[in-house]
Design a protein around this motif. Sequence first.
Motif, short mmCIF file in Angstrom:
data_model
loop_
_atom_site.label_atom_id
_atom_site.label_comp_id
_atom_site.label_asym_id
_atom_site.label_seq_id
_atom_site.Cartn_x
_atom_site.Cartn_y
_atom_site.Cartn_z
N LEU A 14 2.67 -14.22 6.34
CA LEU A 14 1.41 -14.41 5.61
C LEU A 14 1.40 -15.75 4.88
N LEU A 15 2.53 -16.10 4.26
CA LEU A 15 2.61 -17.38 3.55
C LEU A 15 2.42 -18.55 4.52
N ALA A 16 3.00 -18.45 5.72
CA ALA A 16 2.87 -19.52 6.71
C ALA A 16 1.41 -19.70 7.13
N ARG A 17 0.65 -18.61 7.11
CA ARG A 17 -0.76 -18.67 7.48
C ARG A 17 -1.67 -18.94 6.29
N GLY A 18 -1.11 -18.87 5.09
CA GLY A 18 -1.92 -19.04 3.89
C GLY A 18 -2.89 -17.90 3.68
N GLU A 19 -2.49 -16.70 4.08
CA GLU A 19 -3.37 -15.54 4.00
C GLU A 19 -2.80 -14.47 3.09
N MET A 20 -3.70 -13.59 2.62
CA MET A 20 -3.35 -12.50 1.73
C MET A 20 -3.57 -11.17 2.46
N LEU A 21 -2.84 -10.15 2.00
CA LEU A 21 -2.90 -8.81 2.57
C LEU A 21 -3.53 -7.84 1.57
N ALA A 22 -4.35 -6.94 2.09
CA ALA A 22 -4.84 -5.80 1.33
C ALA A 22 -4.48 -4.54 2.11
N THR A 23 -4.13 -3.49 1.38
CA THR A 23 -3.81 -2.21 2.02
C THR A 23 -4.85 -1.17 1.62
N ALA A 24 -5.12 -0.25 2.54
CA ALA A 24 -6.01 0.89 2.28
C ALA A 24 -5.24 2.12 2.73
N GLU A 25 -4.77 2.90 1.76
CA GLU A 25 -3.84 3.99 2.08
C GLU A 25 -4.38 5.35 1.67
N SER A 26 -4.22 6.28 2.56
CA SER A 26 -4.51 7.67 2.25
C SER A 26 -3.20 8.46 2.25
N CYS A 27 -2.68 8.79 3.41
CA CYS A 27 -1.51 9.67 3.50
C CYS A 27 -0.25 9.11 2.85
N THR A 28 -0.16 7.81 2.70
CA THR A 28 1.03 7.20 2.09
C THR A 28 0.88 7.01 0.58
N GLY A 29 -0.30 7.21 0.05
CA GLY A 29 -0.49 7.20 -1.39
C GLY A 29 -0.04 5.94 -2.11
N GLY A 30 -0.07 4.80 -1.45
CA GLY A 30 0.32 3.55 -2.08
C GLY A 30 1.73 3.08 -1.77
#
Length: 158
Positions: A14-30
């Motif tokens: 992600l750092l190499a691409r200059g991008e950020m991640l967002a997660t959307a979780e249900s069964c894993t609860g974060g």
Amino acid sequence: MDTQALCEQLAQALLARGEMLATAESCTGGLIAAACTDLSGSSNWFERGFVSYSNAAKTELLGVDAALVAQHGAVSEVVARAMAFGAVRHSQARVSVAVTGVAGPTGGTPDKPVGLVWFGFQVDGLLTSEQKRFPGDRAAVRAATVRHALQRLLELLA
């Protein structure tokens, strides 16, 4: 590869691409967000995590159409894809992962057995999804879901 090593590689990608991640979780609860933010410096590539455990939370936090949930169920391909899309739409991230599944030990049905997980990913504006079925108890299903989500993100970013 263990979860920490996967997160380290994901951070580099992600750092190499200059991008950020967002997660959307249900069964894993974060748990995916927690694994990512266990790394020092994760604020440079991890933007936010949505824990949308209830159907209402999926609609309120991520903009998942309640009619999709009513028609297909929370554990479905269309909902996983809508969650991944919503995570990008409702954040500053350009990359997302979403998970919705039946971690057990209760809640399984013949059509959606315990261990069934739908994944949604958005990378480079492309929305993809896949289904997996993991063996074991609740903790094993959730841990396998986290590892698979991270591994698949790495593959999609490569």
